[in-house]
Write a protein that holds these residues in place. Structure first.
Motif, mmCIF file in Angstrom:
data_model
loop_
_atom_site.group_PDB
_atom_site.id
_atom_site.type_symbol
_atom_site.label_atom_id
_atom_site.label_comp_id
_atom_site.label_asym_id
_atom_site.label_seq_id
_atom_site.Cartn_x
_atom_site.Cartn_y
_atom_site.Cartn_z
ATOM 1 N N GLN A 10 0.828 -1.199 0.000
ATOM 2 C CA GLN A 10 0.000 0.000 0.000
ATOM 3 C C GLN A 10 0.868 1.258 0.000
ATOM 4 O O GLN A 10 0.544 2.238 -0.676
ATOM 5 N N ARG A 11 1.983 1.224 0.730
ATOM 6 C CA ARG A 11 2.888 2.374 0.701
ATOM 7 C C ARG A 11 3.474 2.556 -0.708
ATOM 8 O O ARG A 11 3.659 3.676 -1.178
ATOM 9 N N GLY A 12 3.750 1.441 -1.360
ATOM 10 C CA GLY A 12 4.228 1.536 -2.738
ATOM 11 C C GLY A 12 3.186 2.145 -3.650
ATOM 12 O O GLY A 12 3.509 2.944 -4.540
ATOM 13 N N LEU A 13 1.936 1.777 -3.427
ATOM 14 C CA LEU A 13 0.837 2.344 -4.221
ATOM 15 C C LEU A 13 0.782 3.859 -4.043
ATOM 16 O O LEU A 13 0.536 4.607 -4.990
ATOM 17 N N HIS A 14 1.055 4.315 -2.814
ATOM 18 C CA HIS A 14 1.029 5.756 -2.540
ATOM 19 C C HIS A 14 2.145 6.470 -3.298
ATOM 20 O O HIS A 14 1.943 7.561 -3.833
ATOM 21 N N VAL A 15 3.324 5.859 -3.325
ATOM 22 C CA VAL A 15 4.441 6.472 -4.054
ATOM 23 C C VAL A 15 4.134 6.536 -5.552
ATOM 24 O O VAL A 15 4.367 7.559 -6.209
ATOM 25 N N PHE A 16 3.590 5.443 -6.089
ATOM 26 C CA PHE A 16 3.239 5.434 -7.511
ATOM 27 C C PHE A 16 2.191 6.499 -7.814
ATOM 28 O O PHE A 16 2.254 7.182 -8.844
ATOM 29 N N ALA A 17 1.211 6.649 -6.925
ATOM 30 C CA ALA A 17 0.140 7.623 -7.151
ATOM 31 C C ALA A 17 0.683 9.048 -7.150
ATOM 32 O O ALA A 17 0.400 9.844 -8.059
ATOM 33 N N LEU A 18 1.469 9.387 -6.124
ATOM 34 C CA LEU A 18 1.950 10.757 -6.026
ATOM 35 C C LEU A 18 3.012 11.057 -7.078
ATOM 36 O O LEU A 18 3.100 12.181 -7.596
ATOM 37 N N THR A 47 10.497 3.504 -28.336
ATOM 38 C CA THR A 47 11.005 4.648 -27.575
ATOM 39 C C THR A 47 9.923 5.206 -26.664
ATOM 40 O O THR A 47 10.181 5.547 -25.500
ATOM 41 N N VAL A 48 8.696 5.317 -27.186
ATOM 42 C CA VAL A 48 7.585 5.798 -26.357
ATOM 43 C C VAL A 48 7.354 4.846 -25.191
ATOM 44 O O VAL A 48 7.150 5.273 -24.045
ATOM 45 N N ALA A 49 7.395 3.545 -25.465
ATOM 46 C CA ALA A 49 7.202 2.565 -24.399
ATOM 47 C C ALA A 49 8.295 2.687 -23.336
ATOM 48 O O ALA A 49 8.022 2.602 -22.129
ATOM 49 N N ALA A 50 9.538 2.893 -23.781
ATOM 50 C CA ALA A 50 10.641 3.036 -22.823
ATOM 51 C C ALA A 50 10.466 4.291 -21.978
ATOM 52 O O ALA A 50 10.719 4.285 -20.764
ATOM 53 N N LEU A 51 10.035 5.400 -22.613
ATOM 54 C CA LEU A 51 9.809 6.634 -21.875
ATOM 55 C C LEU A 51 8.746 6.436 -20.800
ATOM 56 O O LEU A 51 8.922 6.843 -19.645
ATOM 57 N N VAL A 52 7.644 5.801 -21.181
ATOM 58 C CA VAL A 52 6.570 5.545 -20.222
ATOM 59 C C VAL A 52 7.069 4.617 -19.115
ATOM 60 O O VAL A 52 6.763 4.812 -17.923
ATOM 61 N N GLY A 53 7.854 3.617 -19.484
ATOM 62 C CA GLY A 53 8.358 2.690 -18.480
ATOM 63 C C GLY A 53 9.233 3.369 -17.448
ATOM 64 O O GLY A 53 9.143 3.088 -16.248
ATOM 65 N N VAL A 54 10.093 4.280 -17.907
ATOM 66 C CA VAL A 54 10.979 4.978 -16.971
ATOM 67 C C VAL A 54 10.190 5.937 -16.093
ATOM 68 O O VAL A 54 10.356 5.963 -14.863
ATOM 69 N N VAL A 55 9.316 6.751 -16.718
ATOM 70 C CA VAL A 55 8.622 7.805 -15.976
ATOM 71 C C VAL A 55 7.565 7.228 -15.040
ATOM 72 O O VAL A 55 7.443 7.662 -13.886
ATOM 73 N N SER A 56 6.794 6.257 -15.521
ATOM 74 C CA SER A 56 5.660 5.770 -14.737
ATOM 75 C C SER A 56 5.970 4.531 -13.905
ATOM 76 O O SER A 56 5.206 4.200 -12.994
ATOM 77 N N VAL A 57 7.060 3.834 -14.209
ATOM 78 C CA VAL A 57 7.360 2.602 -13.471
ATOM 79 C C VAL A 57 8.699 2.691 -12.747
ATOM 80 O O VAL A 57 8.763 2.529 -11.520
ATOM 81 N N LEU A 58 9.761 2.971 -13.492
ATOM 82 C CA LEU A 58 11.087 2.895 -12.899
ATOM 83 C C LEU A 58 11.302 3.947 -11.809
ATOM 84 O O LEU A 58 11.819 3.637 -10.728
ATOM 85 N N VAL A 59 10.916 5.202 -12.084
ATOM 86 C CA VAL A 59 11.153 6.259 -11.100
ATOM 87 C C VAL A 59 10.431 5.973 -9.782
ATOM 88 O O VAL A 59 11.057 5.965 -8.713
ATOM 89 N N PRO A 60 9.101 5.733 -9.778
ATOM 90 C CA PRO A 60 8.451 5.430 -8.488
ATOM 91 C C PRO A 60 8.932 4.123 -7.872
ATOM 92 O O PRO A 60 8.984 3.998 -6.650
ATOM 93 N N LEU A 61 9.307 3.162 -8.707
ATOM 94 C CA LEU A 61 9.790 1.892 -8.175
ATOM 95 C C LEU A 61 11.094 2.091 -7.400
ATOM 96 O O LEU A 61 11.287 1.520 -6.318
#
Length: 824
Positions: A10-18, A47-61
């Motif tokens: 749940q804390r991870g969900l909060h980080v992903f959300a914010l 390239t678009v997929a990689a950008l989305v992966g970094v911004v929406s997945v890798l950074v909050p992860l």
């Protein structure tokens, strides 16, 4: 339930959300509405997929993983790291909202929001519940970005364009589109092509048809380039991208089966797929660097971003030197100045890249059995203005003085210098046009070729108006796009008054080939028997009424009349100071300019000249001053001081490259008095001698200049560096300095590194607190702000000294905060 008992998932969900609100959504919104950024980076689905992966997945992860890892050591530590993460992300959200506020207020808002959100998250269950509720945003934002913005068209498979036959005639075709080349810049005071400035354009006009009244198909490159290769009227409201998927029927798909395609398009992807394999693949590091710059602009207060961040106005990519230069810098020469040499080499590699693209394209043109379509879109003479007519470059700091947020100041002297820099860059374009024609002739292609040299649009130099943004007040410079067409076997030049545009290029090519365009076009052959009147110009998608077209040569003559009052001042250019009476400087008048230092050593072989002379004249308590700038004893430019960059006496001028010689050069700034009969000049000196440095001797340290000792250190020259403002490429030192013995204003405050002066200023700020604390007998200007380049800082750090007019100096002390930055 306390935060320590909140499940890790749940804390991870909060980080992903914010993180979605703080980082992903602002970036997706900006890039989604400006997808040309991804087009310029040659981005495709992966390239678009990689950008989305970094911004929406890798950074909050990564952010979440830090807290998870900390939990292995201490549950309490993990809870506070989670709280800190939530606070920082909330602060970023607040920073983005408050960035239009003054810098101090915006930073305060972000800090308060970060602390408040962190405490609320740590202690209030409702705050954590709220983040759980909004957590689907972490999934919604990337989906909307990929599906519901123009970026979606980079992900889909391109449609198949319409093909056709090239007709009975298949001459070589050379189509060169320059960027921001307005016809007005090519004209002299009589409305003719200025053959002295532009000998190659004038020569081309003698063998081609020149259309002086040509208008741009669109005031935006995003739509002008597709219009040029399709002949179809652009509509900015459609939000189509300059890619083959959005314009599948174009010049390249039409002629691709009949012509060999030699295509260079640095910003667009209109020739894509099997027809044109991009010579410039996606560079992950460059894309990441540019995305980082975009994000910094989204969270940095506007007034701070304008001063400290790389500009986004020059192009769709390459905002930093690292992102702009794909190849390594030339190796530096070895020796005591190796660091400076490397910096110069690196700068040179960045500066020449746009010219390299043109010259590489020209060098690749060759005669072959099969005809070829040679197409180039060059980002010249588009700003940044950095080139001199020969192709040598000059440092420009990444900004155009007088432009703020893509709009010109009201200060005419700065606009005049901006236009002069543009003109000199157009002169370099003229050089490149000459190289293109020479190459065609050497390959035996010129006579038979269909050669078209044009521009996507022009640029504006109207006070208070956007440089490229289209308005009723500035449209004349923007719509006046250059157009030269040499038909196959044409030998005699001609001038046509027709108001042609980029829309007419494809139909003109079709007529030259004796073929029909296999799709509906809105343009007409420029040489057709009947041609539309086009007495007005209007662009779909722009909320402006139809605007009257105009005779560009009449406009040039009007502009020349407007410049007539400056003729007396401009007549000084080219005159030798040795043949003029120059009076001593006015008491207390100095000029602050880093060019005095850069003129001390000019290696001509580097290709980089300090031709842009900028600075401040002190004191600033008088009316604007007319100035003459002399290089090695010859006046190379004239200008007037103006309000800019916090100064009331700022000046900017571009001097000719012909005035420089190898090694040490002399720079003189002179005040011009035109109040009486004739013109009178007086020196405006630098407060410092050349090649100022610190040397140790038997009696202690002293300052030495090129002509000998300058000052010895004395205890009554005192002061502090209170704080240092850090920027990516510069440091600004703020503090005070005073002479407690005489209570007179100091001559200068100088920064040294490695024993050599790297920057200076004259104290000009009132500090009544300092005057009172020191008990000075009279008000003294003791406050200063001094900027130095990070690249000038040598191992050992920075020392700062005050210097009076009596040959005395003193070292200023550093606060702990300043010491942490300046002492290495």
């Amino acid at each position: 339930m306390s935060i320590s008992r909140t499940p890790a998932r749940q804390r991870g969900l909060h980080v992903f959300a914010l993180s979605a609100f703080a980082i992903a959504q602002p970036l997706y919104d900006l890039i989604g509405h400006n997808a040309e950024f991804l087009v310029a980076h040659r981005a495709g689905p992966w390239t678009v997929a990689a950008l989305v992966g970094v911004v929406s997945v890798l950074v909050p992860l990564v952010l979440w993983s830090v807290a998870i890892a900390a939990g292995l050591l201490s549950v309490r530590l993990a809870a506070w790291l989670q709280t800190g993460t939530i606070g920082v992300l909330t602060g970023l959200v607040a920073a983005g909202i408050a960035r239009q506020m003054p810098t101090s207020a915006a930073m305060a808002v972000a800090l308060i929001a970060a602390i408040g959100a962190g405490l609320a998250y740590h202690g209030a269950r409702a705050a954590r519940t709220f983040l759980t509720v909004v957590s689907p945003a972490a999934l919604v934002f990337p989906i909307v970005f990929v599906v519901a913005t123009p970026v979606s068209r980079l992900v889909h498979t391109p449609r198949t364009g319409q093909t056709g036959t090239a007709g009975d005639r298949r001459p070589p075709i050379v189509l060169v589109v320059f960027d921001e080349l307005d016809t007005l810049s090519l004209l002299d005071a009589n409305g003719d092509i200025d053959a002295a400035r532009y000998p190659n354009f004038a020569a081309l006009a003698r063998t081609a048809t020149w259309f002086p009244n040509a208008v741009a198909a669109s005031p935006s490159t995003t739509y002008a380039l597709p219009a040029i290769v399709t002949g179809v009227t652009p509509d900015s409201a459609s939000r189509r991208l300059p890619i083959a998927a959005d314009y599948p029927s174009n010049l390249f798909t039409w002629l691709g089966s009949s012509y060999a395609l030699h295509v260079r398009e640095p910003l667009t992807s209109l020739c894509a797929g099997a027809l044109c394999q991009s010579p410039e693949p996606v560079r992950a590091a460059a894309l990441a660097s540019d995305v980082a710059v975009l994000y910094l602009h989204l969270i940095t207060p506007h007034e701070l971003a304008n001063r400290r961040l790389p500009s986004l106005a020059f192009a769709w990519k390459g905002f930093t030197p690292q992102a702009a230069a794909p190849r390594e810098a030339p190796p530096p020469k070895r020796g005591p100045d190796a660091e400076a040499e490397f910096e110069r080499a690196l700068q040179h590699s960045v500066e020449v890249r746009r010219s390299d693209l043109v010259r590489q394209f020209v060098g690749e043109i060759a005669a072959d059995r099969d005809p070829a379509l040679h197409f180039l879109h060059s980002m010249l003479p588009h700003d940044p203005y950095e080139y001199l007519p020969s192709g040598r470059a000059y440092p420009h700091g990444g900004i155009t003085t007088g432009l703020t947020l893509e709009a010109w100041t009201q200060e005419q002297p700065l606009i005049d210098t901006g236009r002069h820099r543009h003109i000199e860059q157009v002169r370099f374009v003229d050089t490149l046009v000459g190289e293109l024609v020479d190459r065609l002739k050497s390959q035996g292609l010129f006579d038979a070729a269909l050669l078209i040299v044009t521009s996507d649009h022009g640029g504006s130099f109207v006070p208070g108006q956007p440089h490229r943004g289209f308005t009723v007040a500035n449209y004349r410079g923007i719509v006046a796009a250059a157009m030269f067409v040499k038909l196959p076997r044409q030998t005699n030049g001609a001038t046509s008054e027709r108001r042609v545009s980029g829309l007419d290029i494809v139909p003109t090519i079709a007529e030259a080939l004796g073929a029909a365009v296999p799709w509906h076009v809105d343009g007409h052959s420029m040489f057709a028997g009947r041609f539309p009147d086009r007495s007005t110009v209007q662009y779909a998608g722009l909320s402006l009424p139809p605007l009257e077209t105009f005779d560009v040569r009449d406009e040039a003559r009007r502009a020349a009349r407007a410049r007539a009052p400056a003729a007396e001042l401009e007549s000084l250019v080219g005159r030798s100071l040795a043949r003029m009476d120059v009076t001593p400087p006015a008491p207390g008048r100095f000029v602050i300019s880093d060019n005095f230092r850069t003129f001390e050593s000019v290696p001509l072989e580097s290709g980089l000249l300090p031709a842009l002379v900028q600075g401040v004249v002190l004191p600033e308590d008088s009316s604007p001053l007319d100035l003459a700038i002399a290089v090695n004893g010859v006046i190379g430019a004239v200008t007037r001081t103006a309000h800019w960059n916090g100064s009331g006496h700022y000046f900017s001028a571009l001097v000719p490259e012909s005035g420089f010689h190898d090694g040490a050069n002399r720079l003189d700034v002179l005040a011009v008095d035109r109040s009486g009969a004739g013109v009178r000049l007086s020196w405006v000196p630098s407060p410092l001698p050349a090649k100022l440095r610190i040397e140790s001797g038997p009696g202690g340290e002293r300052l030495i200049g090129s002509d000998g000792p300058v000052a010895i250190f004395q205890p009554h020259i005192v002061g502090w560096v209170d704080r240092v403002i850090e920027a990516p490429d510069a440091l600004t030192l703020l503090g005070w300095a005073a002479d407690t013995k005489t209570a007179r204003d100091l001559r200068a405050v100088v920064a040294f590194s490695g024993g050599t002066a790297i920057g200076y200023t004259v104290p000009s700020g009132a500090r009544p607190d300092v005057v009172a604390a020191l008990g000075l007998a009279r008000p003294t200007r003791t406050g200063y702000g001094l900027s130095i380049r990070r690249n000038d800082v040598r191992p050992g750090g920075v020392r700062v000294c005050g210097l009076n007019g009596d040959g005395e100096a003193g070292e200023l002390k550093l606060t702990d905060g300043a010491r942490a930055v300046l002492v290495k």
